[in-house]
Write a protein that holds these residues in place. Structure first.
Motif, mmCIF file in Angstrom:
data_model
loop_
_atom_site.group_PDB
_atom_site.id
_atom_site.type_symbol
_atom_site.label_atom_id
_atom_site.label_comp_id
_atom_site.label_asym_id
_atom_site.label_seq_id
_atom_site.Cartn_x
_atom_site.Cartn_y
_atom_site.Cartn_z
ATOM 1 N N GLY A 124 0.636 -1.233 0.112
ATOM 2 C CA GLY A 124 -0.032 0.200 -0.080
ATOM 3 C C GLY A 124 0.833 1.214 -0.008
ATOM 4 N N PHE A 125 2.129 1.081 0.102
ATOM 5 C CA PHE A 125 2.804 2.539 0.106
ATOM 6 C C PHE A 125 3.032 2.852 -1.344
ATOM 7 C CE2 PHE A 125 4.414 0.787 4.086
ATOM 8 C CZ PHE A 125 4.666 1.883 4.961
ATOM 9 N N SER A 126 3.081 4.171 -1.276
ATOM 10 C CA SER A 126 3.357 4.848 -2.920
ATOM 11 C C SER A 126 4.818 4.515 -3.326
ATOM 12 C CB SER A 126 3.070 6.442 -2.651
ATOM 13 O OG SER A 126 4.393 7.018 -2.044
ATOM 14 N N LYS A 158 7.407 6.863 -1.614
ATOM 15 C CA LYS A 158 7.854 6.483 -0.149
ATOM 16 C C LYS A 158 8.513 5.238 -0.026
ATOM 17 C CE LYS A 158 3.950 8.903 2.004
ATOM 18 N NZ LYS A 158 2.480 8.846 2.486
ATOM 19 N N ARG A 197 -3.242 7.716 12.479
ATOM 20 C CA ARG A 197 -1.962 7.236 11.496
ATOM 21 C C ARG A 197 -1.104 8.355 11.302
ATOM 22 N NH1 ARG A 197 -0.705 8.083 6.467
ATOM 23 N NH2 ARG A 197 -2.962 8.824 6.042
ATOM 24 N N TYR A 245 6.665 6.376 7.954
ATOM 25 C CA TYR A 245 5.531 6.166 7.083
ATOM 26 C C TYR A 245 4.655 4.869 7.228
ATOM 27 C CZ TYR A 245 7.530 9.991 4.057
ATOM 28 O OH TYR A 245 8.279 10.997 3.743
ATOM 29 N N SER A 255 1.192 2.261 6.453
ATOM 30 C CA SER A 255 0.177 2.104 5.668
ATOM 31 C C SER A 255 -0.516 0.882 6.191
ATOM 32 C CB SER A 255 1.001 1.711 4.073
ATOM 33 O OG SER A 255 -0.218 1.096 3.442
ATOM 34 N N TYR A 288 -2.980 -1.654 5.282
ATOM 35 C CA TYR A 288 -3.507 -2.247 3.842
ATOM 36 C C TYR A 288 -3.942 -3.782 4.072
ATOM 37 C CZ TYR A 288 -3.584 -3.450 -1.126
ATOM 38 O OH TYR A 288 -3.870 -3.715 -2.353
#
Length: 169
Positions: free
Chosen positions: A62-64, A67, A109, A119, A121, A123
């Motif tokens: 789920g991280f971009s 990132k 979050r 960061y 996520s 997901y």
């Protein structure tokens, strides 16, 4: 060679428009990435393969890609928590815990991210963390406390104390 399976809906994020993201990851990590259905193979020098595996795994969770690419920097860490191991497989319990971790409009979050310079996520049935070797373990500790039912306010106070003591930059 390293292999990673990622969800079908995350393949597009890994590849990027016209394959640009995959090419960028390959260039930064000096590896070759091959995607077949949901299986990703990574070929290169051992250390480069391991770093790329974490980048691909983070994108899959789920991280971009932007990132996830922080993992190519020195002293960066990717942690993954399987919520089913922590709270069991009940969909109702998973939904409740994910709600506690995300908060209204993502506020919980975001606050943990800000207090730990990491960061996060949430997901599927996992929680991923990307942060430095110093910061990621604190984010992991905070998330573990929330999963186990600690009040948000006590988790924030814990992180603020850590910041004051110099544990967090």
């Amino acid at each position: 060679m390293q292999y990673v399976r990622i969800p079908k809906e995350r393949i597009g994020a890994l590849l990027g428009e016209g394959g640009k993201m995959r090419a960028d990851i390959e260039a930064r990590t000096r590896t070759k990435i091959t995607v077949e259905d949901t299986s990703v193979s990574i070929e290169g020098e051992s250390f480069d393969e391991w770093v790329t595996r974490d980048v691909v795994h983070a994108i899959g969770r789920g991280f971009s890609p932007e990132k996830a690419l922080y993992l190519t920097q020195d002293n960066m860490l990717f942690e993954l928590i399987d919520l089913t191991e922590a709270v069991g497989g009940s969909e109702k319990t998973l939904a409740r815990v994910k709600g506690r971790l995300i908060g209204t409009n993502g506020k919980v979050r975001e606050r943990i991210e800000a207090l730990t310079d990491s960061y996060i996520s949430v997901y599927g049935k996992t929680v991923g963390i990307i942060g430095s070797l110093e910061d990621a373990p604190l984010a992991l500790d905070a998330i573990t406390r929330i999963i186990s039912g600690s009040p948000h306010s006590s988790v924030y106070r814990f992180l603020e104390r850590q910041r004051k003591m110099g544990q967090i930059r």
